[in-house]
Design a protein around this motif. Structure first.
Motif, PDB file in Angstrom:
ATOM      1  N   VAL A   1      -2.689  -8.574   3.748  1.00 49.17           N
ATOM      2  CA  VAL A   1      -1.550  -8.864   2.879  1.00 49.17           C
ATOM      3  C   VAL A   1      -1.254  -7.663   1.990  1.00 49.17           C
ATOM      4  N   SER A   2      -2.297  -7.045   1.453  1.00 48.86           N
ATOM      5  CA  SER A   2      -2.117  -5.869   0.603  1.00 48.86           C
ATOM      6  C   SER A   2      -1.436  -4.735   1.363  1.00 48.86           C
ATOM      7  N   LEU A   3      -1.862  -4.509   2.598  1.00 47.89           N
ATOM      8  CA  LEU A   3      -1.239  -3.458   3.404  1.00 47.89           C
ATOM      9  C   LEU A   3       0.217  -3.773   3.713  1.00 47.89           C
ATOM     10  N   ALA A   4       0.536  -5.029   3.899  1.00 48.05           N
ATOM     11  CA  ALA A   4       1.917  -5.410   4.201  1.00 48.05           C
ATOM     12  C   ALA A   4       2.837  -5.087   3.037  1.00 48.05           C
ATOM     13  N   TYR A   5       2.353  -5.222   1.793  1.00 46.35           N
ATOM     14  CA  TYR A   5       3.186  -4.945   0.626  1.00 46.35           C
ATOM     15  C   TYR A   5       3.152  -3.495   0.188  1.00 46.35           C
ATOM     16  N   ASP A   6       2.073  -2.790   0.465  1.00 44.90           N
ATOM     17  CA  ASP A   6       1.923  -1.444  -0.068  1.00 44.90           C
ATOM     18  C   ASP A   6       2.239  -0.334   0.919  1.00 44.90           C
ATOM     19  N   GLU A   7       2.465  -0.648   2.193  1.00 50.47           N
ATOM     20  CA  GLU A   7       2.707   0.375   3.216  1.00 50.47           C
ATOM     21  C   GLU A   7       4.122   0.932   3.066  1.00 50.47           C
ATOM     22  N   PRO A   8       4.275   2.260   2.855  1.00 52.70           N
ATOM     23  CA  PRO A   8       5.610   2.833   2.777  1.00 52.70           C
ATOM     24  C   PRO A   8       6.294   2.790   4.141  1.00 52.70           C
ATOM     25  N   SER A   9       7.600   2.663   4.107  1.00 49.92           N
ATOM     26  CA  SER A   9       8.373   2.575   5.345  1.00 49.92           C
ATOM     27  C   SER A   9       9.543   3.541   5.269  1.00 49.92           C
TER      28      SER A   9
END
Length: 135
Positions: free
Chosen positions: A59-67
């Motif tokens: 969940v943390s990676l889903a919100y913090d990953e730049p796109s």
């Protein structure tokens, strides 16, 4: 993936989303959705904690990953995210059924309007005309 240890001290990774049940009698047994069973040395509480940490990390990676698709941060409560943004499909256009995608915005709560209401009064039973009497 979480890393667990077999009874012979060899370590292996397992996908926690495929774990159906965990038994502890007295060894901890992971029972997978396909029926495979793995006996591990970690206690059940530790395996459950590893699964919780794994899911929190996802969940943390889903919100913090730049796109590359989102260039400006969007507010998420007290956090900001530059990850992919959500959209809502509204209505349909033509026979194809493809809708129009709009930017996702949190719903704005309308102010509460309390109109005075009359007390509930049950309706009187309708009078029925019995036409079978008198024949």
């Amino acid at each position: 993936m979480i890393v667990v240890t077999r009874l012979n001290d060899s370590r292996f990774a397992v996908n926690p989303d495929l774990i159906e049940r965990i038994h502890e009698t007295p060894d901890t047994v992971l029972i997978m959705v396909d029926g495979a069973k793995y006996v591990v040395t970690e206690p059940m509480a530790e395996v459950i904690e590893m699964i919780a940490r794994y899911r929190a990390r996802i969940v943390s990676l889903a919100y913090d990953e730049p796109s590359a698709t989102a260039s400006t941060p969007q507010a998420l409560g007290n956090r900001t995210s530059t990850g992919p943004q959500l959209g809502i499909v509204r209505g349909s256009s033509g026979a194809g059924g493809a809708g129009r995608v709009t930017e996702f915005r949190p719903a704005v709560q309308a102010p509460a309007v309390h109109a005075p209401t009359a007390p509930f009064v049950p309706a009187a039973p309708a009078a029925s005309a019995d036409t079978t009497q008198g024949r």
